[in-house]
Scaffold this active site. Structure first.
Site, PDB file in Angstrom:
ATOM      1  N   ASP A  99      31.087  61.311  55.629  1.00  0.00           N
ATOM      2  CA  ASP A  99      32.514  61.504  55.151  1.00  0.00           C
ATOM      3  C   ASP A  99      32.576  60.208  54.497  1.00  0.00           C
ATOM      4  O   ASP A  99      31.802  59.102  54.687  1.00  0.00           O
ATOM      5  CB  ASP A  99      33.772  61.691  55.932  1.00  0.00           C
ATOM      6  CG  ASP A  99      34.932  62.185  55.267  1.00  0.00           C
ATOM      7  OD1 ASP A  99      35.657  62.752  55.859  1.00  0.00           O
ATOM      8  OD2 ASP A  99      34.905  62.043  53.992  1.00  0.00           O
ATOM      9  N   TRP A 100      33.607  60.097  53.242  1.00  0.00           N
ATOM     10  CA  TRP A 100      33.382  58.920  52.622  1.00  0.00           C
ATOM     11  C   TRP A 100      34.066  57.767  53.121  1.00  0.00           C
ATOM     12  O   TRP A 100      35.086  57.663  53.948  1.00  0.00           O
ATOM     13  CB  TRP A 100      34.235  59.172  51.211  1.00  0.00           C
ATOM     14  CG  TRP A 100      33.664  59.801  50.153  1.00  0.00           C
ATOM     15  CD1 TRP A 100      33.647  59.337  48.818  1.00  0.00           C
ATOM     16  CD2 TRP A 100      32.834  61.009  50.005  1.00  0.00           C
ATOM     17  NE1 TRP A 100      32.907  60.056  47.995  1.00  0.00           N
ATOM     18  CE2 TRP A 100      32.235  61.245  48.740  1.00  0.00           C
ATOM     19  CE3 TRP A 100      32.368  61.872  51.011  1.00  0.00           C
ATOM     20  CZ2 TRP A 100      31.262  61.866  48.310  1.00  0.00           C
ATOM     21  CZ3 TRP A 100      31.418  62.673  50.639  1.00  0.00           C
ATOM     22  CH2 TRP A 100      30.910  62.896  49.201  1.00  0.00           C
TER      23      TRP A 100
END
Ligand code: GLC
Length: 668
Positions: A218-219
């Site tokens: 995930d970012w």
């Protein structure tokens, strides 16, 4: 194939840590670029650092779940994929298949259901819709990402059986569609960050679920990409200047070997090959208008009619007041965060759509001073005055802040809005409340004061048209709740979750959603699987055909005994009567949504297999199907069981003592 042999070690390392916000490294043209974009509700393609391309805002996954319609899930995905082709996006960061463990989760609108079977079935249909069009699906967020509060730090503490039967199950199921990518989640699980959780990423996702695609973080969830490589994370996103030096020093220090790096690089080269192969077949098939009409059709299929006293709906004629005091003209198309889509407005107002579909005399009033947090103004009294004598008063409500990055602190709508409804009901209770929310709302303050309640959800860019079609009966509502509406937050099994310093203990175990309310016989406002129609359906004649030791076909008849055509969701639950372990009172294991014309009937057939009966045995560390008696329950909701059958599962007598290799269906 983009060739690993042509890459220097520096280029290999740069490939593992992304090149921009959504794009991968191309090594000065040696490598084909992979372009990703959010999200589950439409293509959110970045234009520059702050803005995104306009695109079609599709209904939320929570609305799709309320449709119980695999075809609509697939249609939404195909529509989004079509726009990906047009905008040059290779992978869509969707669907989110996390379980709605608590109705407070700010991101519940982006997820399907409290039930793993329904989540897995619709997640599968969505992935198929995306990938059949040559676009990669990136399933997220692996795993146990069930709230937004301190999502980077709060560790989800879950026992092994609950993990397998509830939170991992949707991921197991969607592997049948071979998603190109899986996104690892922000949250730690049992104390270990997911980006570096080798047990989860390799042992569970890759080895146990046989996932053979690429894992992306995930970012900004990765603190050290070298630990990610060790855990078999393939791609750290987005680009950050610090990432390459961290990887390079880990390699120079011998912490990472070139072999370990090459394995990750090859995964990404395989992803590039999938993209290049898909490029040969993919083409734009839909116009902007066709995408819009798909959004309207899907929205209609997932709106849920919760209350319809005195058949106040559908509105065919009479004097109608549309109060747009709370949300005003900008009906929410989705929730906040990375799934937000910038879309065009609708051609007509909500009132105009009602006028187009009925003979009603529709008056609109918007209290222009009322703020979205419910701040009142003197115009309230104008609203009340105008509602007097009307045959129907339509009013909008929504929860406060439903967005990525924050959880709700209450299931209630702002008190001033509750009071607003109370004030209206003093002069006229011909009120229809329209709820714009992606998760359960506590309606106790007003449920008894109004005649109609519709769960609109976040219905995409065609929300006004779709809602007017439902309100006027142009379309018969057919949605059913994919999550329980509890009486209040106090009644939920997860009410006192928050406030643990660094952990969220999943102490309710298997008892998530209706598994809790039904097992402990708790009263609820609206049960899982509940939804009304403008017609009625009757169920009869259940038949169970055994096809093998674990496979059965269950058939039954559903008849439309009303005056209008409609779609009915019929739900099949399994209730084990004898078990050597604790099991929920019932569990959803099949469903069907069928269009049945007024006066006609349909013979519905659904299948049961090993996974319909299996539990995850911590004793054997495998899924097993116990001997015993299983009731088969067919219902219009989890609490409205219409038909019952029975299945007896007996290991052959010669194996009187159950030994590990004699329990039926022992499978990973
Ligand atoms: C966000 C979300 C994830 C999204 C990603 C890219 O923080 O958690 O769902 O796909 O970052 O925007």
């Amino acid at each position: 194939m983009d060739n690993i042999k042509e890459l220097t070690i520096e280029e290999k390392l740069k490939l593992l840590v992304g090149a921009k916000w959504f794009e991968t490294y191309t090594a000065n043209g040696k490598l084909t670029e992979i372009r990703m974009a959010d999200g589950p509700h439409g293509v959110r393609k970045m234009k520059d650092d702050q803005t995104y391309e306009k695109s079609t805002a599709m209904p939320s996954l929570s609305l799709i779940a309320n449709s119980w319609d695999r075809e609509l899930a697939k249609l939404s995905a195909e529509t989004i994929a079509d726009e990906c082709v047009e905008l040059g996006v290779d992978v869509i960061l969707a669907p989110g298949i996390n379980i709605k463990r608590t109705p407070l989760c700010g991101r519940n609108f982006e997820y399907f259901s409290e039930d793993p079977y329904l989540t897995g079935e619709l997640g599968k249909a969505f992935i198929k819709g995306v990938q059949d069009r040559g676009i990669g699906a990136c399933v997220k967020h692996f795993v146990c990402n069930n709230c937004e509060t301190d999502r980077r730090f709060l560790s989800s503490e879950v026992d092994k059986r609950t993990f397998n039967e509830i939170y991992l199950e949707p991921f197991r199921k969607v592997m049948e569609e071979k998603p190109w990518m899986v996104m690892s989640s922000y949250n730690p699980v049992n104390g270990v960050d997911m980006f570096r959780n080798k047990k989860m990423l390799k042992d569970v996702l890759r080895d146990k679920l046989k996932f053979d695609g690429a894992i992306v973080s995930d970012w900004y969830s990765v603190r050290n990409p070298a630990d990610g490589v060790k855990a078999t994370l393939d791609l750290t996103m987005p680009y950050r200047e610090v990432y390459f030096p961290l990887l390079k020093s880990a390699y120079d220090d011998g912490y990472l070997t070139e072999e370990e790096i090459d394995v990750r690089v090859i995964k990404l080269l395989e992803l590039i090959e999938k993209k290049k192969k898909a490029d040969k077949i993919k083409k734009v098939k839909l116009t902007k208008e066709e995408r819009h009409q798909n959004a309207v059709k899907i929205a209609e299929g997932g709106m849920v009619l919760l209350k319809n006293e005195d058949n106040i709906l559908p509105i065919k004629s009479g004097n109608v007041l549309v109060l747009e005091n709370y949300i005003k003209k900008n009906y929410p198309t989705g929730g906040g965060g990375s799934s937000t889509i910038d879309c065009d407005g609708e051609e007509f107002s909500f009132a105009e759509y009602i006028r187009k579909n009925s003979n009603a005399n529709v008056e609109e009033y918007a209290d222009s001073h009322m703020t979205c947090d419910g701040g009142f103004s003197h115009n309230l009294y104008r609203s009340v005055e105008k509602s007097y004598g009307k045959d129907a008063v339509l009013i909008q409500v929504m929860a406060k802040e439903e967005s990525e990055g924050a959880d709700r602190r209450t299931l209630k709508i702002p008190e001033v809005v509750e009071n607003y409804i109370k004030a209206l009901s003093n002069v006229n209770n011909n009120i229809v409340v329209m709820i714009f929310s992606g998760s359960a709302i506590d309606v106790s303050a007003f449920e008894h004061l109004v005649k109609g309640i519709i769960m609109v959800n976040f219905a995409g860019e065609g929300v006004k048209e779709a809602l007017a079609n439902i309100i006027t009966g142009k379309t018969n509502p057919s949605g059913k709740l994919a999550e329980t509406y509890p009486l209040s937050l106090e009644e939920t099994p997860t009410k006192d979750d928050f406030g643990n310093v660094f952990t969220i203990p999943y102490k309710e175990g298997l008892f998530v959603g209706y598994r809790y309310y039904d097992s402990f016989d708790k009263e609820v406002r609206y049960p899982f699987g509940y939804g009304l129609s403008y017609t009625n359906f009757e169920y009869s004649d259940i038949k169970i055909d055994k096809q093998s030791d674990t496979d059965y076909e269950v058939s039954y008849t559903v008849k439309n005994v009303g005056e209008v055509d409609g779609r009915e969701v019929s739900e099949l639950y399994i209730r084990p009567l004898f078990s050597k372990v604790t099991r929920p009172e019932k569990e959803l294991k099949a469903f069907s949504k069928d269009f049945i014309k007024a006066g006609e009937e349909k013979r519905v057939k659904v299948k049961l297999d090993f996974n319909s009966f299996a539990i995850y045995s911590t004793a054997f560390d495998k899924k097993i199907m116990e001997d015993g008696v299983y009731e088969v329950l067919v219902g219009a909701s989890s609490r409205d069981i219409k038909l019952k059958g029975e299945i007896i599962k007996k290991t052959p007598d010669k194996y009187s003592i159950i030994k590990e290799d004699n329990i039926t269906g022992l499978q990973d």
